[in-house]
Design a protein around this motif. Structure first.
Motif, PDB file in Angstrom:
ATOM      1  N   ASP A 160      -1.011   7.107  -0.842  1.00 26.59           N
ATOM      2  CA  ASP A 160      -1.961   8.087  -1.249  1.00 26.59           C
ATOM      3  C   ASP A 160      -2.594   7.241  -2.704  1.00 26.59           C
ATOM      4  O   ASP A 160      -3.023   7.105  -3.050  1.00 26.59           O
ATOM      5  CB  ASP A 160      -2.394   9.247  -1.725  1.00 26.59           C
ATOM      6  CG  ASP A 160      -2.215  10.024  -0.210  1.00 26.59           C
ATOM      7  OD1 ASP A 160      -2.940   9.285   0.887  1.00 26.59           O
ATOM      8  OD2 ASP A 160      -1.894  10.956   0.365  1.00 26.59           O
ATOM      9  N   TYR A 161      -0.436   6.743  -2.980  1.00 25.82           N
ATOM     10  CA  TYR A 161      -1.041   5.994  -4.821  1.00 25.82           C
ATOM     11  C   TYR A 161      -1.177   3.954  -4.083  1.00 25.82           C
ATOM     12  O   TYR A 161      -0.628   3.682  -5.247  1.00 25.82           O
ATOM     13  CB  TYR A 161      -0.007   6.596  -5.212  1.00 25.82           C
ATOM     14  CG  TYR A 161       1.026   6.021  -4.287  1.00 25.82           C
ATOM     15  CD1 TYR A 161       2.292   4.423  -4.715  1.00 25.82           C
ATOM     16  CD2 TYR A 161       1.789   7.156  -4.476  1.00 25.82           C
ATOM     17  CE1 TYR A 161       3.390   4.912  -3.772  1.00 25.82           C
ATOM     18  CE2 TYR A 161       3.331   7.097  -2.762  1.00 25.82           C
ATOM     19  CZ  TYR A 161       4.324   5.671  -3.868  1.00 25.82           C
ATOM     20  OH  TYR A 161       5.548   5.273  -2.612  1.00 25.82           O
ATOM     21  N   LEU A 162      -1.516   4.329  -2.711  1.00 22.24           N
ATOM     22  CA  LEU A 162      -1.909   2.294  -2.598  1.00 22.24           C
ATOM     23  C   LEU A 162      -2.468   2.021  -3.892  1.00 22.24           C
ATOM     24  O   LEU A 162      -1.775   0.380  -4.302  1.00 22.24           O
ATOM     25  CB  LEU A 162      -2.343   2.244  -1.324  1.00 22.24           C
ATOM     26  CG  LEU A 162      -2.373   0.814  -0.999  1.00 22.24           C
ATOM     27  CD1 LEU A 162      -0.863  -0.051  -0.764  1.00 22.24           C
ATOM     28  CD2 LEU A 162      -2.752   0.728  -0.148  1.00 22.24           C
ATOM     29  N   ASN A 163      -3.264   1.961  -4.438  1.00 27.42           N
ATOM     30  CA  ASN A 163      -4.680   1.622  -5.562  1.00 27.42           C
ATOM     31  C   ASN A 163      -3.497   1.483  -6.616  1.00 27.42           C
ATOM     32  O   ASN A 163      -3.851   0.036  -7.938  1.00 27.42           O
ATOM     33  CB  ASN A 163      -5.644   1.658  -5.057  1.00 27.42           C
ATOM     34  CG  ASN A 163      -6.751   1.803  -3.575  1.00 27.42           C
ATOM     35  OD1 ASN A 163      -7.020   0.911  -3.537  1.00 27.42           O
ATOM     36  ND2 ASN A 163      -6.595   2.706  -3.033  1.00 27.42           N
ATOM     37  N   GLU A 164      -3.262   2.607  -7.172  1.00 26.74           N
ATOM     38  CA  GLU A 164      -2.248   2.702  -8.219  1.00 26.74           C
ATOM     39  C   GLU A 164      -1.263   2.071  -8.170  1.00 26.74           C
ATOM     40  O   GLU A 164      -0.940   1.497  -9.766  1.00 26.74           O
ATOM     41  CB  GLU A 164      -1.724   3.913  -8.728  1.00 26.74           C
ATOM     42  CG  GLU A 164      -3.629   5.078  -8.479  1.00 26.74           C
ATOM     43  CD  GLU A 164      -4.077   5.770  -7.804  1.00 26.74           C
ATOM     44  OE1 GLU A 164      -5.410   6.331  -7.779  1.00 26.74           O
ATOM     45  OE2 GLU A 164      -3.674   5.274  -7.088  1.00 26.74           O
ATOM     46  N   LEU A 165      -0.676   1.939  -7.347  1.00 26.28           N
ATOM     47  CA  LEU A 165       0.563   1.290  -7.661  1.00 26.28           C
ATOM     48  C   LEU A 165      -0.278  -1.119  -7.294  1.00 26.28           C
ATOM     49  O   LEU A 165       0.789  -1.497  -8.439  1.00 26.28           O
ATOM     50  CB  LEU A 165       1.108   1.305  -6.522  1.00 26.28           C
ATOM     51  CG  LEU A 165       3.049   0.567  -5.620  1.00 26.28           C
ATOM     52  CD1 LEU A 165       3.344   0.907  -6.775  1.00 26.28           C
ATOM     53  CD2 LEU A 165       3.307   0.970  -4.144  1.00 26.28           C
TER      54      LEU A 165
END
Length: 228
Positions: free
Chosen positions: A96-101
């Protein structure tokens, strides 16, 4: 607006490819295009890929390593407007943290470097890489050898301290290609052949560098990156 180029190879993955694509489509908020080399799948995988207008899919006989090479070359040739490039497999889902990563990776990205999440790099870096490094004609060890050779050619490798994808079917991968005795024979051939090729390449690198190749990834990592 940052645009991402994603590349990969696939074969007989009709049972996972749609899940991967839909999960990526749902979670990734960046503009992106996917280049995929399909090794003449027989289960409808290629037809599924052709359903999506953001996927540039083509068919070519290949191993996993060569398939990635063909997909990468196709991506850079046909989609020169992308800013950053990385590869994925098509039997995975994403956190779920793909974009932040990805935002964090881009923030700390250093030119002439590769980040160990799907060989993440800018398109300009990849164009330099293509001049001296190729994905090998291998079904195993291809990731290891690609990383070692990029380091050997003077590119910096950074380790990413967070997972970017989760594999869904690794134990079943080779079962797509053959059954019964042919399956056992395939495992023997690819692992023995690629093991020998890996050792030959490793020996070649050893004689052209100051460090043993099997330790080159550990010893040459530039840094461990943990994006905020």
């Amino acid at each position: 607006m940052v645009k991402l180029g994603i590349y990969g190879t696939v074969y007989n993955s009709a049972d996972t490819v749609r899940t991967t694509i839909e999960d990526l489509k749902k979670k990734l908020k960046y503009d992106f295009v996917i280049s995929v080399c399909d090794n003449f799948s027989k289960d409808g995988t290629f037809e599924i890929l052709k359903e999506y207008d953001f996927i540039d899919a083509f068919q070519r006989k290949s191993t996993r390593g060569l398939g990635r090479q063909y997909a990468l070359e196709n991506l850079i040739k046909n989609h020169p407007d992308v800013d950053y490039i990385f590869y994925i497999d098509f039997d995975v889902i994403f956190p779920d943290y793909l974009n932040e990563l990805i935002k964090g990776i881009i923030k700390i990205y250093k030119e002439n470097g590769i980040i160990g999440f799907g060989a993440f790099a800018s398109i300009s870096t990849y164009k330099k890489i293509l001049k001296s490094v190729r994905w090998r004609d291998m079904n195993v060890f291809e990731d290891f050898m690609y990383s070692v050779e990029t380091i050997h050619k003077g590119f910096d490798l950074y380790f990413l301290g967070l997972p970017v994808l989760f594999n869904q079917e690794r134990p079943k991968r080779e079962g797509k290609y053959a059954k019964g005795f042919r399956y056992i024979n395939r495992l023997f051939k690819i692992y023995s052949r690629d093991y020998v090729l890996h050792k030959l390449l490793a020996t070649w690198i050893k004689f052209n560098s100051i460090r043993a190749p099997d330790g080159i990834l550990r010893d040459h990592l530039k840094d461990i990156l943990i994006p905020p």
